[in-house]
Scaffold this active site. Sequence first.
Site, PDB file in Angstrom:
ATOM      1  N   TYR A   1       0.838  -1.209   0.000  1.00  0.00           N
ATOM      2  CA  TYR A   1       0.000   0.000   0.000  1.00  0.00           C
ATOM      3  C   TYR A   1       0.873   1.260   0.000  1.00  0.00           C
ATOM      4  O   TYR A   1       0.654   2.192  -0.779  1.00  0.00           O
ATOM      5  CB  TYR A   1      -0.897  -0.037   1.236  1.00  0.00           C
ATOM      6  CG  TYR A   1      -1.935   1.057   1.309  1.00  0.00           C
ATOM      7  CD1 TYR A   1      -3.087   1.004   0.526  1.00  0.00           C
ATOM      8  CD2 TYR A   1      -1.787   2.125   2.188  1.00  0.00           C
ATOM      9  CE1 TYR A   1      -4.051   1.991   0.613  1.00  0.00           C
ATOM     10  CE2 TYR A   1      -2.744   3.119   2.283  1.00  0.00           C
ATOM     11  CZ  TYR A   1      -3.878   3.037   1.494  1.00  0.00           C
ATOM     12  OH  TYR A   1      -4.837   4.029   1.587  1.00  0.00           O
TER      13      TYR A   1
ATOM     14  N   LYS B   1       1.057   4.117  -2.944  1.00  0.00           N
ATOM     15  CA  LYS B   1       0.672   5.512  -2.712  1.00  0.00           C
ATOM     16  C   LYS B   1       1.852   6.457  -2.970  1.00  0.00           C
ATOM     17  O   LYS B   1       1.667   7.573  -3.462  1.00  0.00           O
ATOM     18  CB  LYS B   1       0.120   5.675  -1.291  1.00  0.00           C
ATOM     19  CG  LYS B   1      -1.180   4.897  -1.056  1.00  0.00           C
ATOM     20  CD  LYS B   1      -2.299   5.348  -1.989  1.00  0.00           C
ATOM     21  CE  LYS B   1      -3.638   4.743  -1.653  1.00  0.00           C
ATOM     22  NZ  LYS B   1      -4.725   5.203  -2.522  1.00  0.00           N
TER      23      LYS B   1
HETATM   24  P1  NDP Z   1     -13.611   2.017   0.289  1.00  0.00           P
HETATM   25  O1  NDP Z   1     -13.094   0.630   0.361  1.00  0.00           O
HETATM   26  O2  NDP Z   1     -14.692   2.457   1.222  1.00  0.00           O
HETATM   27  O3  NDP Z   1     -14.058   2.376  -1.205  1.00  0.00           O
HETATM   28  C1  NDP Z   1     -13.247   2.087  -2.300  1.00  0.00           C
HETATM   29  C2  NDP Z   1     -14.109   1.918  -3.530  1.00  0.00           C
HETATM   30  O4  NDP Z   1     -13.236   1.540  -4.625  1.00  0.00           O
HETATM   31  C3  NDP Z   1     -15.122   0.766  -3.366  1.00  0.00           C
HETATM   32  O5  NDP Z   1     -16.368   1.138  -3.921  1.00  0.00           O
HETATM   33  C4  NDP Z   1     -14.464  -0.360  -4.154  1.00  0.00           C
HETATM   34  O6  NDP Z   1     -15.370  -1.316  -4.667  1.00  0.00           O
HETATM   35  C5  NDP Z   1     -13.800   0.416  -5.274  1.00  0.00           C
HETATM   36  N1  NDP Z   1     -12.784  -0.386  -5.955  1.00  0.00           N
HETATM   37  C6  NDP Z   1     -11.966  -1.338  -5.430  1.00  0.00           C
HETATM   38  N2  NDP Z   1     -11.213  -1.893  -6.393  1.00  0.00           N
HETATM   39  C7  NDP Z   1     -11.557  -1.299  -7.560  1.00  0.00           C
HETATM   40  C8  NDP Z   1     -11.156  -1.458  -8.911  1.00  0.00           C
HETATM   41  N3  NDP Z   1     -10.238  -2.367  -9.271  1.00  0.00           N
HETATM   42  N4  NDP Z   1     -11.724  -0.671  -9.864  1.00  0.00           N
HETATM   43  C9  NDP Z   1     -12.673   0.244  -9.531  1.00  0.00           C
HETATM   44  N5  NDP Z   1     -13.112   0.414  -8.276  1.00  0.00           N
HETATM   45  C10 NDP Z   1     -12.564  -0.332  -7.292  1.00  0.00           C
HETATM   46  O7  NDP Z   1     -12.305   2.941   0.482  1.00  0.00           O
HETATM   47  P2  NDP Z   1     -12.159   4.431   1.037  1.00  0.00           P
HETATM   48  O8  NDP Z   1     -13.305   5.262   0.624  1.00  0.00           O
HETATM   49  O9  NDP Z   1     -11.777   4.360   2.464  1.00  0.00           O
HETATM   50  O10 NDP Z   1     -10.836   4.872   0.245  1.00  0.00           O
HETATM   51  C11 NDP Z   1     -10.874   5.592  -0.974  1.00  0.00           C
HETATM   52  C12 NDP Z   1      -9.447   5.989  -1.334  1.00  0.00           C
HETATM   53  O11 NDP Z   1      -8.887   6.757  -0.270  1.00  0.00           O
HETATM   54  C13 NDP Z   1      -8.525   4.798  -1.537  1.00  0.00           C
HETATM   55  O12 NDP Z   1      -7.630   5.066  -2.588  1.00  0.00           O
HETATM   56  C14 NDP Z   1      -7.776   4.719  -0.216  1.00  0.00           C
HETATM   57  O13 NDP Z   1      -6.525   4.104  -0.355  1.00  0.00           O
HETATM   58  C15 NDP Z   1      -7.655   6.185   0.122  1.00  0.00           C
HETATM   59  N6  NDP Z   1      -7.412   6.446   1.544  1.00  0.00           N
HETATM   60  C16 NDP Z   1      -8.318   6.089   2.496  1.00  0.00           C
HETATM   61  C17 NDP Z   1      -8.065   6.335   3.836  1.00  0.00           C
HETATM   62  C18 NDP Z   1      -9.016   5.991   4.907  1.00  0.00           C
HETATM   63  O14 NDP Z   1      -8.687   6.229   6.079  1.00  0.00           O
HETATM   64  N7  NDP Z   1     -10.190   5.465   4.626  1.00  0.00           N
HETATM   65  C19 NDP Z   1      -6.807   6.980   4.245  1.00  0.00           C
HETATM   66  C20 NDP Z   1      -5.922   7.320   3.162  1.00  0.00           C
HETATM   67  C21 NDP Z   1      -6.242   7.052   1.868  1.00  0.00           C
HETATM   68  P3  NDP Z   1     -15.826  -2.578  -3.739  1.00  0.00           P
HETATM   69  O15 NDP Z   1     -17.050  -2.104  -3.055  1.00  0.00           O
HETATM   70  O16 NDP Z   1     -16.084  -3.700  -4.672  1.00  0.00           O
HETATM   71  O17 NDP Z   1     -14.686  -2.883  -2.805  1.00  0.00           O
END
Ligand code: NDP
Length: 247
Positions: free
Chosen positions: A154, A158
């Site tokens: 991860y 990033k």
């Molecule tokens: P979630 O897991 O809540 O949402 C991620 C979304 O991306 C889900 O709808 C997921 O689908 C979708 N997804 C996963 N794989 C793919 C793919 N191959 N193609 C298209 N869509 C995909 O994550 P967050 O909202 O927490 O995170 C969003 C972003 O923010 C990410 O990049 C994460 O790394 C980053 N982030 C989050 C933090 C946090 O504290 N939450 C902190 C720092 C960064 P599905 O429902 O099928 O899984």
Amino acid sequence: MRLQDKVALITGGARGIGRAIALTFAKEGADIVVADVNLEIAQKTALEIEGLGRKAMALAMDVTDYIVVEEGVNKILDKMGKVDILVNNAGITKDNLLLRMSVADWDAVINVNLKGTFNCIKAVTRSMIKQRSGRIISIASIIGLMGNAGQANYAASKAGIIALTKTVAKELASRNINANAVAPGFIQTEMTAKLPEDVRKKMQEMIPLGTLGTPEDVANVCLFLASAESSYVTGQVITVDGGMVMA
Ligand code: NDP
């Protein structure tokens, strides 16, 4: 209305931070493409956006597959006419200590988070160059700045997004396309809800502002980067972390 009639493509836009970005942009007048592997939830989010009086399109898109991404972007150009804003938000975690991390888990995280971001940038760039404007916002993480035990895949993905963002910003600046990254800290979503209570408590103690962030906190910074207010900002990483990482 800071994004009146702009078209925004948001990957992983069905839920979590992506959904908050989609709704925040729609409230500011943008039409939204919710691109996600999970079409059913993407459709639900698209309905919410229509409820705000904007156009919405739910698209089944696995960002790891360039052909799928390119076909998706062509569908958007047919239906919505343009892509003004790309938000690379789709991301996953598969945590383990290095010695226990499988090659499959390394590949999976790099493929979604880093290759997925490259695929989407590559697929939208031609049309952005033609229209001589565009905004690319990629969701990185503070883990990409500071590393974290148990998250080699991860953290590398990033950090890669940050280097990719700076490179794209340099390549596309002359075409009036700005590229920036947002690095959230610990945000309340399903991703962090999985963490055990004691780990959450420890994390909270490390945050100067004392609380986890909300998806809306991240969405508001993305809104700034998508709007005309940030037209002189490119190649930057903006942390949204309650003060956890201070450069
Ligand atoms: P979630 O897991 O809540 O949402 C991620 C979304 O991306 C889900 O709808 C997921 O689908 C979708 N997804 C996963 N794989 C793919 C793919 N191959 N193609 C298209 N869509 C995909 O994550 P967050 O909202 O927490 O995170 C969003 C972003 O923010 C990410 O990049 C994460 O790394 C980053 N982030 C989050 C933090 C946090 O504290 N939450 C902190 C720092 C960064 P599905 O429902 O099928 O899984």
